[in-house]
Motif scaffolding. Structure first.
Motif, PDB file in Angstrom:
ATOM      1  N   SER A 221       0.570   4.556  -2.914  1.00  0.00           N
ATOM      2  CA  SER A 221       0.450   5.818  -2.940  1.00  0.00           C
ATOM      3  C   SER A 221       1.439   6.314  -2.750  1.00  0.00           C
TER       4      SER A 221
ATOM      5  N   ASP B 163       1.437   6.396  -6.948  1.00  0.00           N
ATOM      6  CA  ASP B 163      -0.065   7.983  -7.133  1.00  0.00           C
ATOM      7  C   ASP B 163       1.228   9.610  -7.296  1.00  0.00           C
TER       8      ASP B 163
ATOM      9  N   SER C   3       0.807  -1.373   0.209  1.00  0.00           N
ATOM     10  CA  SER C   3       0.153  -0.100   0.275  1.00  0.00           C
ATOM     11  C   SER C   3       1.081   1.518   0.319  1.00  0.00           C
TER      12      SER C   3
END
Length: 220
Positions: A7, A10, A3
């Motif tokens: 992130s 992104d 995760s």
């Protein structure tokens, strides 16, 4: 992908989209790790993921760079994007429910507010949301996924287009016609409008290339 790496992916993608990281720019893992206060491992994972999306090129023993697109390839990609959007629009005009019409109108209104404020950066994000409503409204998950993937690949260039003089106003006017066609259930009209809305050719292509040249000169 963890995760944390997702992130980071992104965040780096957003920097590419807004032009903070420019085409051809070297992506130093150590610099990025310092910037985001993480180790190099999740940065490396994020860059690998961005490479699979076509936004980054990883060169053996030379590291990663932001992907560059040659002018001819850029035209070809926008041609495909225009057809994908046309297909989404044609289906959306036939398949959208009244609640989805309401969501599309909200997205259109958000674009209007950004346009009225003269805020091209905000308009860019609201414009993305507007197009996402059309992809979802096609009710064809595979088609929507392909449209989203290519949309993401072209994000930096779509953003540059909005900074060309009068393009934001023209874009909003085109949106208005697209919304009317979708709500009227006119699939062929919607497809035609979206194809013309996305396609870059003639003066629009010249303006985009000029914007790219301006970015390159600033980076030099």
């Amino acid at each position: 992908m963890t995760s944390r790496a997702q992130s980071l992916r992104d965040a780096i993608e957003e920097q590419i989209a807004i032009g903070k990281l420019r085409p051809g720019e070297h992506l130093d893992e150590t610099v990025l790790a310092t910037q985001f206060r993480v180790s190099r491992t999740p940065i490396r994972e994020a860059l690998i993921q961005l490479a699979t999306m076509g936004l980054v090129v990883i060169r053996p023993r030379r590291g990663a760079v932001v992907a560059e697109i040659a002018p001819q390839q850029l035209v070809e990609m926008f041609e495909v994007m225009a057809e994908l959007e046309a297909m989404c629009g044609r289906l959306a005009a036939r398949r959208m429910f009244s609640e989805e019409h309401a969501d599309l109108l909200k997205a259109h209104q958000a674009c209007k507010e950004a346009h009225d404020e003269g805020n091209s950066d905000d308009y860019y994000y609201q414009n993305e949301a507007f197009h996402q409503q059309i992809y979802a409204g096609s009710h064809n998950a595979f088609l929507a996924e392909q449209a989203r993937n290519l949309h993401r690949r072209l994000r930096p260039y779509r953003r540059l287009q909005l900074r060309v003089r009068n393009r934001m106003a023209t874009s909003f006017t085109e949106h208005d016609e697209i919304v009317k066609a979708i709500i009227a259930g006119n699939g062929e009209r919607t497809a035609q409008l979206l194809r013309e809305h996305v396609m870059i050719q003639g003066q629009r292509f010249a303006d985009l290339i000029a914007s790219l040249s301006h970015l390159a000169s600033k980076a030099a």
